[in-house]
Design an enzyme around this catalytic site. Structure first.
Site, PDB file in Angstrom:
ATOM      1  N   CYS A  74      -5.764  -3.429   1.512  1.00  0.00           N
ATOM      2  CA  CYS A  74      -5.631  -3.640   2.957  1.00  0.00           C
ATOM      3  C   CYS A  74      -6.948  -3.890   3.688  1.00  0.00           C
ATOM      4  O   CYS A  74      -7.494  -4.977   3.636  1.00  0.00           O
ATOM      5  CB  CYS A  74      -4.873  -2.471   3.575  1.00  0.00           C
ATOM      6  SG  CYS A  74      -4.163  -2.896   5.199  1.00  0.00           S
ATOM      7  N   LYS A 113      -9.343   2.673  -2.486  1.00  0.00           N
ATOM      8  CA  LYS A 113      -9.626   1.874  -1.298  1.00  0.00           C
ATOM      9  C   LYS A 113     -11.048   2.162  -0.829  1.00  0.00           C
ATOM     10  O   LYS A 113     -11.479   3.316  -0.788  1.00  0.00           O
ATOM     11  CB  LYS A 113      -8.618   2.226  -0.206  1.00  0.00           C
ATOM     12  CG  LYS A 113      -8.671   1.358   1.043  1.00  0.00           C
ATOM     13  CD  LYS A 113      -7.491   1.697   1.958  1.00  0.00           C
ATOM     14  CE  LYS A 113      -7.441   0.815   3.189  1.00  0.00           C
ATOM     15  NZ  LYS A 113      -6.251   1.108   4.021  1.00  0.00           N
ATOM     16  N   THR A 133     -17.641 -56.872 -13.248  1.00  0.00           N
ATOM     17  CA  THR A 133     -18.495 -57.693 -14.106  1.00  0.00           C
ATOM     18  C   THR A 133     -19.935 -57.234 -13.954  1.00  0.00           C
ATOM     19  O   THR A 133     -20.475 -57.234 -12.844  1.00  0.00           O
ATOM     20  CB  THR A 133     -18.376 -59.178 -13.718  1.00  0.00           C
ATOM     21  OG1 THR A 133     -17.019 -59.598 -13.912  1.00  0.00           O
ATOM     22  CG2 THR A 133     -19.296 -60.033 -14.576  1.00  0.00           C
ATOM     23  N   ASP A 193     -10.363 -53.905  -1.127  1.00  0.00           N
ATOM     24  CA  ASP A 193     -11.737 -53.393  -1.085  1.00  0.00           C
ATOM     25  C   ASP A 193     -12.614 -54.137  -0.092  1.00  0.00           C
ATOM     26  O   ASP A 193     -13.341 -53.520   0.699  1.00  0.00           O
ATOM     27  CB  ASP A 193     -12.356 -53.455  -2.480  1.00  0.00           C
ATOM     28  CG  ASP A 193     -11.674 -52.520  -3.462  1.00  0.00           C
ATOM     29  OD1 ASP A 193     -10.947 -51.626  -3.008  1.00  0.00           O
ATOM     30  OD2 ASP A 193     -11.868 -52.677  -4.677  1.00  0.00           O
ATOM     31  N   ASN A 197     -15.973 -63.853 -15.983  1.00  0.00           N
ATOM     32  CA  ASN A 197     -17.254 -63.266 -15.572  1.00  0.00           C
ATOM     33  C   ASN A 197     -18.203 -64.291 -14.967  1.00  0.00           C
ATOM     34  O   ASN A 197     -19.021 -63.946 -14.099  1.00  0.00           O
ATOM     35  CB  ASN A 197     -17.913 -62.566 -16.752  1.00  0.00           C
ATOM     36  CG  ASN A 197     -17.240 -61.245 -17.084  1.00  0.00           C
ATOM     37  OD1 ASN A 197     -16.356 -60.794 -16.356  1.00  0.00           O
ATOM     38  ND2 ASN A 197     -17.646 -60.615 -18.172  1.00  0.00           N
ATOM     39  N   GLU A 225       0.831  -1.202   0.000  1.00  0.00           N
ATOM     40  CA  GLU A 225       0.000   0.000   0.000  1.00  0.00           C
ATOM     41  C   GLU A 225       0.872   1.262   0.000  1.00  0.00           C
ATOM     42  O   GLU A 225       1.899   1.318   0.683  1.00  0.00           O
ATOM     43  CB  GLU A 225      -0.872  -0.059   1.258  1.00  0.00           C
ATOM     44  CG  GLU A 225      -1.989   0.938   1.347  1.00  0.00           C
ATOM     45  CD  GLU A 225      -2.894   0.660   2.552  1.00  0.00           C
ATOM     46  OE1 GLU A 225      -3.899   1.369   2.694  1.00  0.00           O
ATOM     47  OE2 GLU A 225      -2.580  -0.267   3.340  1.00  0.00           O
TER      48      GLU A 225
END
Length: 646
Positions: free
Chosen positions: A183, A129, A487, A371, A451, A60
């Site tokens: 600011c 500002k 599957t 899993d 499968n 600033e």
């Protein structure tokens, strides 16, 4: 090394995949010595330009120093400031890096604390500002007035008509649109950056003079970081340094760059020299994250003026660490807390489903793999919360042609340690009967061979659930769902998909969090070290012959692809480049391209499985449930994505 992505950038002529290099500069300040301050700022602008910085922001009231106080009311200081600015503009005529400089502007016999946006020696716009502090150590209203009501205005500065107001945004007409606040604006209840962001600004700069107090820097960083998250933007903050007056306050020269809730880089406070910090921000990602967030599009827009920018410096190479595991927290502490939270989400999701169905029995096909292990552990947690007997968790191990002693042994030991009911049903004879019924040669190890086994296992679980009055728990994870690695109507189906919101890379960490439990730590360790496999093809002397990651590719790559593809719709070429950054020491470009092509093909062709997937709890920000997060035509074509990758 001139590689494919450099060629891509050369031919496209764009910023590198939406990345822009931004900077926060803290110039060494001498209060009221405008010529010295301007020279120091000029050096930092030149330095930023050499580093391919697109925009650099300064503290600033850069040229005068913030603590000049009532000297701002003196004509000599203002005139000296103006002369110093003229010199700065002259010396930066050939610099395309944008500099945002703090400046005391006299307009309509009022004094404004402003930010000048400068490029190639020209002032593109001036932002005043809005919030002027007048409390404790700050008495800014003695000198300055608020500019928060100034819109659609302009000022004459050095013979140039310059847009002036809080309604200004700056854009390169590509991926960058930025706004500026000063600011105290950030500390207000409604910061101006909120409105800037709702009007398209994905990058906010803040020129500040924030003094140091015990602990203030921590709060200041949190403020910058959270504002970047709220605005879904990058936020660049530069505060005045130690050259400011220490009459009553000390300034540490804090500099911060944050992006969407994460701090990318922090400067060193209390430096005695000028400093420049840089970071590469992904503004393209932020734009598309907003498009994916309904709350952003619902925010109110205001009338703004957009200033078009000239060509900016282009990044030749991204200098940013790319997380190879975007689903995994960065610290061990966060991993532990995240793992506990995941188990809680899974457990309470299951509790609601079972309570609603008036069921207190669960059936899980347990294989000794990642899993089914997580599904079993989370189900046990649900039963513990409800005070239900673990014996009502029926774990069924179903060895087949490819089952090894290692996985079977781990499954049995884990079930015994957890005190669940264990049943073993060998599927070999049932599978052979299925082969015979459909006239399939048992020695032909095709997809039919695999499968049939998967569907036999699901059939057993479903029928047992009817017999026991229980609920079949699905074990398939988010990564498998994305790739369609299941599957159809086999392991694809269950009565509640407990792991459906968790990617494979994260599952490993969640399971690892159970290693602290002595009863199961040994089994958990071995399960984590077992190659991922459906074990549907015959084993060889007790060793797994079918490894999933050799067939579909490494899960760490696929999870990386999935995150960037779903989270903000990244293009394949960008995903490949980011993967190159993340896995540079592990996978070459050819390997990354190969598996990304596999990911895209499988993701598109396997949507029909996701369209018919069971219910399951959303755990992270990404889910592929067709009822909520991801809706896609099952026959959508992938050619456009594959062509872009090529």
């Amino acid at each position: 090394m001139y590689c494919w992505y450099q060629w891509y950038m050369h031919t496209q002529g764009e910023m590198m995949f939406g990345f822009y290099r931004v900077a926060a500069a803290v110039n060494k300040t001498v209060v009221a010595n405008t010529a010295t301050n301007a020279k120091e700022a000029t050096k930092l602008i030149e330095k930023a330009n050499k580093q391919d910085v697109a925009v650099v922001v300064f503290p600033e009231l850069t040229i005068t120093g913030y603590t000049a106080s009532d000297l701002f009311l003196n004509q000599t200081l203002i005139e000296a400031q103006n002369n110093a600015l003229k010199a700065l503009l002259q010396q930066t005529r050939d610099i395309s890096t944008i500099a945002i400089i703090g400046f005391a502007l006299v307009e309509a016999d009022r004094l404004y604390n402003t930010a000048l946006v400068i490029q190639n020696g020209k002032i593109l716009g001036i932002v005043p500002k809005s919030y002027i502090p007048n409390k404790k150590e700050f008495y800014e209203k003695r000198q300055f007035v608020s500019g928060r009501d100034i819109v659609r205005s302009s000022v004459d500065l050095f013979g140039q008509e310059v847009p002036f107001g809080v309604d200004l945004l700056f854009s390169d007409a590509k991926d960058m649109t930025f706004g500026v606040e000063i600011c105290e604006d950030l500390w207000a209840i409604t910061p101006p950056s909120n409105h800037m962001a709702s009007n398209g600004a994905n990058l906010i700069f803040n020129l500040s003079a924030s003094n140091e107090l015990i602990g203030k820097h921590t709060y200041r960083e949190e403020l910058v970081r959270t504002q970047s998250a709220r605005c879904m933007a990058a936020y660049v903050y530069a505060s005045s340094g130690v050259g400011e007056s220490s009459t009553d306050t000390v300034y540490g020269g804090d500099a911060l760059i944050a992006e969407y809730g994460s701090t990318l880089i922090k400067g060193e406070r209390f430096s005695m020299q000028s400093a420049l910090i840089t970071a590469d921000v992904d503004l393209q990602r932020l734009r598309w994250l907003r498009i994916n967030e309904s709350s952003y599009s619902d925010s109110r827009r205001k009338k703004t003026r957009t200033i078009k920018l000239s060509n900016l410096p282009k990044i030749k190479e991204i200098k940013r660490r790319m997380n190879p595991a975007p689903f995994i927290p960065s610290s061990d502490q966060d991993i532990q807390s995240r793992s506990k939270e995941i188990i809680q989400i899974q457990a309470h999701g299951l509790i609601k489903r079972m309570s609603h169905a008036h069921i207190q029995k669960a059936l899980i096909g347990i294989s000794g793999g990642l899993d089914s292990t997580l599904a079993l552990l989370s189900t046990c947690r649900a039963f513990d919360i409800m005070g239900w007997d673990h014996k009502n968790i029926i774990a069924v191990t179903m060895p087949g042609f490819g089952t090894t002693n290692r996985t079977k042994s781990n499954a049995i030991k884990l079930c015994e340690a957890l005190g669940v009911t264990l049943k073993e049903i060998d599927i070999t004879e049932l599978s052979l009967k299925e082969f015979e019924a459909i006239d399939h040669d048992k020695d032909e190890h095709s997809v039919v061979y695999e499968n049939v086994q998967a569907r036999v296992r699901t059939e057993i679980l479903m029928n047992m659930a009817n017999k026991e009055g229980g609920l079949v728990i699905g074990t398939g994870d988010l990564s498998e769902i994305a790739l369609g690695w299941s599957t159809y109507n086999g392991d694809h189906m269950s009565m509640y998909g407990l792991n459906s919101g968790i990617p494979k890379t994260l599952i490993k960490y969640v399971i690892a969090s159970f290693k602290s439990q002595p009863k199961i730590s040994e089994m958990i360790e071995d399960i984590l070290n077992t190659p991922i496999s459906p074990e549907l093809l015959p084993h060889k002397e007790g060793e797994i012959t079918q490894q999933t990651e050799e067939i579909v590719g490494p899960y760490e790559l696929h999870d990386f692809f999935l995150y960037h593809f779903i989270k903000y719709g990244a293009k394949p070429a960008k995903i490949r480049y980011l993967a190159h950054l993340a896995f540079e020491d592990k996978y070459d470009e050819k390997t990354i391209t190969k598996w990304l092509r596999v990911f895209l093909k499988r993701f598109f062709t396997q949507q029909f499985k996701r369209s018919a997937m069971p219910d399951g709890p959303k755990v992270g920000t990404i889910s592929l449930s067709p009822r909520a997060d991801w809706r896609m035509a099952s026959d959508a074509d992938a050619d456009a994505w594959l062509e872009e990758l090529s």
